[in-house]
Design an enzyme around this catalytic site. Structure first.
Site, PDB file in Angstrom:
ATOM      1  N   LYS A  13      36.953  -7.594 -30.124  1.00  0.00           N
ATOM      2  CA  LYS A  13      37.250  -8.911 -30.424  1.00  0.00           C
ATOM      3  C   LYS A  13      35.963  -9.827 -29.965  1.00  0.00           C
ATOM      4  O   LYS A  13      35.450 -10.647 -30.763  1.00  0.00           O
ATOM      5  CB  LYS A  13      38.375  -9.480 -29.485  1.00  0.00           C
ATOM      6  CG  LYS A  13      39.528  -8.949 -29.913  1.00  0.00           C
ATOM      7  CD  LYS A  13      40.996  -9.567 -29.081  1.00  0.00           C
ATOM      8  CE  LYS A  13      40.838  -9.512 -27.352  1.00  0.00           C
ATOM      9  NZ  LYS A  13      40.805  -8.028 -26.898  1.00  0.00           N
ATOM     10  N   ARG A  88      47.954 -14.895 -26.378  1.00  0.00           N
ATOM     11  CA  ARG A  88      48.245 -13.542 -26.004  1.00  0.00           C
ATOM     12  C   ARG A  88      49.974 -13.292 -25.642  1.00  0.00           C
ATOM     13  O   ARG A  88      50.133 -12.069 -25.622  1.00  0.00           O
ATOM     14  CB  ARG A  88      47.748 -13.513 -24.391  1.00  0.00           C
ATOM     15  CG  ARG A  88      46.308 -13.068 -24.466  1.00  0.00           C
ATOM     16  CD  ARG A  88      46.328 -11.630 -24.046  1.00  0.00           C
ATOM     17  NE  ARG A  88      45.443 -11.019 -23.220  1.00  0.00           N
ATOM     18  CZ  ARG A  88      43.916 -11.057 -23.494  1.00  0.00           C
ATOM     19  NH1 ARG A  88      43.262 -11.918 -23.934  1.00  0.00           N
ATOM     20  NH2 ARG A  88      43.287 -10.231 -22.568  1.00  0.00           N
ATOM     21  N   ARG A 127      31.557  -0.253 -21.383  1.00  0.00           N
ATOM     22  CA  ARG A 127      31.043  -1.486 -21.701  1.00  0.00           C
ATOM     23  C   ARG A 127      30.402  -2.142 -20.586  1.00  0.00           C
ATOM     24  O   ARG A 127      30.369  -1.802 -19.469  1.00  0.00           O
ATOM     25  CB  ARG A 127      32.315  -2.453 -21.900  1.00  0.00           C
ATOM     26  CG  ARG A 127      31.677  -3.828 -22.167  1.00  0.00           C
ATOM     27  CD  ARG A 127      32.877  -4.939 -22.138  1.00  0.00           C
ATOM     28  NE  ARG A 127      34.075  -4.824 -21.676  1.00  0.00           N
ATOM     29  CZ  ARG A 127      35.318  -5.098 -22.136  1.00  0.00           C
ATOM     30  NH1 ARG A 127      35.215  -5.990 -23.139  1.00  0.00           N
ATOM     31  NH2 ARG A 127      36.392  -5.189 -21.630  1.00  0.00           N
ATOM     32  N   ARG A 160      32.476  -5.071 -15.872  1.00  0.00           N
ATOM     33  CA  ARG A 160      33.603  -5.891 -15.399  1.00  0.00           C
ATOM     34  C   ARG A 160      34.652  -5.415 -14.424  1.00  0.00           C
ATOM     35  O   ARG A 160      34.836  -3.895 -14.610  1.00  0.00           O
ATOM     36  CB  ARG A 160      34.545  -6.327 -16.776  1.00  0.00           C
ATOM     37  CG  ARG A 160      33.822  -7.424 -17.381  1.00  0.00           C
ATOM     38  CD  ARG A 160      34.712  -7.934 -18.608  1.00  0.00           C
ATOM     39  NE  ARG A 160      35.956  -7.867 -18.795  1.00  0.00           N
ATOM     40  CZ  ARG A 160      36.665  -8.004 -19.866  1.00  0.00           C
ATOM     41  NH1 ARG A 160      36.136  -8.380 -21.055  1.00  0.00           N
ATOM     42  NH2 ARG A 160      38.263  -7.987 -19.742  1.00  0.00           N
ATOM     43  N   ARG A 171      46.514  -3.407 -18.812  1.00  0.00           N
ATOM     44  CA  ARG A 171      46.080  -4.337 -19.547  1.00  0.00           C
ATOM     45  C   ARG A 171      46.691  -3.830 -21.069  1.00  0.00           C
ATOM     46  O   ARG A 171      47.265  -4.548 -21.855  1.00  0.00           O
ATOM     47  CB  ARG A 171      44.564  -4.451 -19.659  1.00  0.00           C
ATOM     48  CG  ARG A 171      44.003  -5.628 -18.549  1.00  0.00           C
ATOM     49  CD  ARG A 171      42.722  -5.324 -18.315  1.00  0.00           C
ATOM     50  NE  ARG A 171      41.744  -5.444 -19.406  1.00  0.00           N
ATOM     51  CZ  ARG A 171      40.517  -5.043 -19.700  1.00  0.00           C
ATOM     52  NH1 ARG A 171      39.709  -4.366 -18.633  1.00  0.00           N
ATOM     53  NH2 ARG A 171      39.684  -5.155 -20.878  1.00  0.00           N
TER      54      ARG A 171
HETATM   55  P1  AP5 Z   1      34.515  -5.730 -26.874  1.00  0.00           P
HETATM   56  O1  AP5 Z   1      33.967  -6.594 -27.959  1.00  0.00           O
HETATM   57  O2  AP5 Z   1      34.194  -6.481 -25.390  1.00  0.00           O
HETATM   58  O3  AP5 Z   1      36.166  -5.605 -27.046  1.00  0.00           O
HETATM   59  P2  AP5 Z   1      37.352  -7.025 -26.647  1.00  0.00           P
HETATM   60  O4  AP5 Z   1      38.480  -6.637 -27.771  1.00  0.00           O
HETATM   61  O5  AP5 Z   1      36.739  -8.341 -26.518  1.00  0.00           O
HETATM   62  O6  AP5 Z   1      37.885  -6.405 -25.484  1.00  0.00           O
HETATM   63  P3  AP5 Z   1      38.281  -6.949 -23.911  1.00  0.00           P
HETATM   64  O7  AP5 Z   1      38.307  -5.921 -22.974  1.00  0.00           O
HETATM   65  O8  AP5 Z   1      37.393  -8.352 -23.549  1.00  0.00           O
HETATM   66  O9  AP5 Z   1      39.707  -7.568 -23.958  1.00  0.00           O
HETATM   67  P4  AP5 Z   1      40.595  -7.976 -23.103  1.00  0.00           P
HETATM   68  O10 AP5 Z   1      41.660  -8.583 -24.032  1.00  0.00           O
HETATM   69  O11 AP5 Z   1      41.244  -6.916 -22.411  1.00  0.00           O
HETATM   70  O12 AP5 Z   1      40.096  -8.808 -22.252  1.00  0.00           O
HETATM   71  P5  AP5 Z   1      39.597 -10.324 -21.722  1.00  0.00           P
HETATM   72  O13 AP5 Z   1      38.510 -10.857 -21.190  1.00  0.00           O
HETATM   73  O14 AP5 Z   1      40.134 -11.370 -23.228  1.00  0.00           O
HETATM   74  O15 AP5 Z   1      34.228  -4.272 -26.980  1.00  0.00           O
HETATM   75  C1  AP5 Z   1      34.437  -3.425 -26.011  1.00  0.00           C
HETATM   76  C2  AP5 Z   1      33.312  -2.328 -25.875  1.00  0.00           C
HETATM   77  O16 AP5 Z   1      33.239  -1.657 -27.130  1.00  0.00           O
HETATM   78  C3  AP5 Z   1      31.893  -3.045 -25.657  1.00  0.00           C
HETATM   79  O17 AP5 Z   1      31.250  -2.217 -25.109  1.00  0.00           O
HETATM   80  C4  AP5 Z   1      31.622  -2.936 -27.138  1.00  0.00           C
HETATM   81  O18 AP5 Z   1      29.970  -2.967 -27.094  1.00  0.00           O
HETATM   82  C5  AP5 Z   1      32.024  -1.728 -27.673  1.00  0.00           C
HETATM   83  N1  AP5 Z   1      32.100  -1.888 -29.274  1.00  0.00           N
HETATM   84  C6  AP5 Z   1      32.808  -3.204 -29.701  1.00  0.00           C
HETATM   85  N2  AP5 Z   1      33.047  -2.881 -31.194  1.00  0.00           N
HETATM   86  C7  AP5 Z   1      32.578  -1.631 -31.313  1.00  0.00           C
HETATM   87  C8  AP5 Z   1      32.550  -0.816 -32.548  1.00  0.00           C
HETATM   88  N3  AP5 Z   1      32.986  -1.254 -33.774  1.00  0.00           N
HETATM   89  N4  AP5 Z   1      32.245   0.642 -32.237  1.00  0.00           N
HETATM   90  C9  AP5 Z   1      31.591   1.111 -31.120  1.00  0.00           C
HETATM   91  N5  AP5 Z   1      31.669   0.242 -30.015  1.00  0.00           N
HETATM   92  C10 AP5 Z   1      32.146  -1.064 -29.929  1.00  0.00           C
HETATM   93  O19 AP5 Z   1      40.823 -10.838 -20.658  1.00  0.00           O
HETATM   94  C11 AP5 Z   1      40.586 -10.347 -19.415  1.00  0.00           C
HETATM   95  C12 AP5 Z   1      41.652 -10.865 -18.433  1.00  0.00           C
HETATM   96  O20 AP5 Z   1      41.920 -12.288 -18.609  1.00  0.00           O
HETATM   97  C13 AP5 Z   1      43.162 -10.539 -19.091  1.00  0.00           C
HETATM   98  O21 AP5 Z   1      43.698  -9.179 -18.587  1.00  0.00           O
HETATM   99  C14 AP5 Z   1      44.008 -11.424 -18.486  1.00  0.00           C
HETATM  100  O22 AP5 Z   1      44.124 -11.424 -17.080  1.00  0.00           O
HETATM  101  C15 AP5 Z   1      43.098 -13.044 -18.455  1.00  0.00           C
HETATM  102  N6  AP5 Z   1      43.421 -13.626 -19.807  1.00  0.00           N
HETATM  103  C16 AP5 Z   1      42.280 -13.532 -20.898  1.00  0.00           C
HETATM  104  N7  AP5 Z   1      42.964 -14.331 -21.831  1.00  0.00           N
HETATM  105  C17 AP5 Z   1      44.138 -14.788 -21.550  1.00  0.00           C
HETATM  106  C18 AP5 Z   1      45.046 -15.439 -21.875  1.00  0.00           C
HETATM  107  N8  AP5 Z   1      45.007 -15.857 -23.256  1.00  0.00           N
HETATM  108  N9  AP5 Z   1      46.384 -15.674 -21.304  1.00  0.00           N
HETATM  109  C19 AP5 Z   1      46.454 -14.841 -20.161  1.00  0.00           C
HETATM  110  N10 AP5 Z   1      45.332 -14.322 -19.527  1.00  0.00           N
HETATM  111  C20 AP5 Z   1      44.311 -14.134 -20.074  1.00  0.00           C
HETATM  112 MG    MG Z   2      36.540  -9.513 -24.806  1.00  0.00          MG
END
Ligand code: AP5
Ligand code: MG
Length: 219
Positions: A13, A88, A127, A160, A171
């Site tokens: 994402k 979410r 990552r 992270r 997660r």
């Molecule tokens: P990346 O692009 O970083 O993936 P992502 O989908 O953004 O994954 P996240 O881990 O950031 O998602 P998340 O939903 O767990 O975390 P968030 O920060 O939102 O890609 C991942 C890796 O793969 C990278 O190294 C990239 O280079 C590689 N990659 C990408 N695409 C690729 C491809 N096509 N091929 C190969 N490699 C690839 O949330 C974190 C925490 O915040 C949550 O657990 C929660 O506690 C809180 N939080 C966030 N939003 C909310 C909400 N709306 N409500 C409540 N709590 C929330």
């Molecule tokens: Mg992300």
């Protein structure tokens, strides 16, 4: 154009939101990034959010919904936005709909990025992110030119805290229990597109921009 990116942790994402924002100019609104920024600034919000993020639980809805509403109200989101990591759960999706419909707006495109679990785990384990500008890397799939340093701003790359095995497992469970059902929530809108997120970042981007262009032609 108003876009929601849906998908499990590690689906790409953030990677795709960054590319979309660079191509079209709509801001990337990533709730995880906003919360991590609050944490690194040591604000009360950041410290409160940390309790949930460290264990992979969702931060309470009223906190996140307030953050998103404030962010959506800024000038740069007038022409469109890319929501990354929000909504979410059903409560957040309803809050977003309420906020938008009160302003005569709606979501134009929901992109569901589909990736199988084993791939997600490898992506998350490798990552790295830039402490300074937030740019995203992967030790194998998207390595920086110089180890440990951001190619965009020279900042330090870090792993992270919630990218450890135990938290990632939680997660993924939270995703399956609360976020995946949003696919069905959005299906009736006719704006839901699923893309194969296991392909290369450029191939995934091509699939997403294909969907974006179709909507732009209609508008
Ligand atoms: P990346 O692009 O970083 O993936 P992502 O989908 O953004 O994954 P996240 O881990 O950031 O998602 P998340 O939903 O767990 O975390 P968030 O920060 O939102 O890609 C991942 C890796 O793969 C990278 O190294 C990239 O280079 C590689 N990659 C990408 N695409 C690729 C491809 N096509 N091929 C190969 N490699 C690839 O949330 C974190 C925490 O915040 C949550 O657990 C929660 O506690 C809180 N939080 C966030 N939003 C909310 C909400 N709306 N409500 C409540 N709590 C929330
Ligand atoms: Mg992300």
């Amino acid at each position: 154009m108003n876009i929601v990116l849906l998908g499990p942790p590690g689906a790409g994402k953030g990677t795709q939101a960054e590319k979309l924002s660079a191509r079209y100019g709509w801001p990337q609104i990533a709730t995880g990034d906003i919360l991590r920024a609050a944490l690194s600034e040591g604000t009360g919000l950041g410290l409160e959010a940390k309790k949930y993020m460290d264990v992979g639980e969702l931060v309470p809805d009223e906190v996140v919904e307030g953050l998103v509403e404030e962010r959506l109200g800024r000038d740069d989101a007038r022409e469109g936005f890319i929501l990354d990591g929000f909504p979410r759960n059903a409560h957040q999706a309803a809050a977003l709909d309420g906020y938008l419909s009160a302003r005569g707006l709606s979501i134009d495109l929901v992109v569901n990025i589909v990736v199988e679990t084993e791939v997600l785990v490898r992506r998350i384990a490798g990552r790295r992110a830039c402490r300074q500008c937030g740019a995203n890397y992967h030790v194998d799939f998207n390595p920086p030119a110089e180890e440990g340093l951001c190619g965009q701003c020279g900042g330090e790359l870090y792993q992270r805290e919630d990218d450890n095995e135990e938290t990632v497992g939680n997660r993924l469970d939270v995703y399956l229990g609360h976020t995946e059902p949003l696919i069905e929530y959005y299906r009736p809108c006719g704006c839901l597109v699923s893309v194969d997120g296991s392909k290369s970042p450029d191939e995934v981007f091509e699939a997403i921009t294909g969907a974006v262009e179709k909507v732009l032609v209609r508008e």
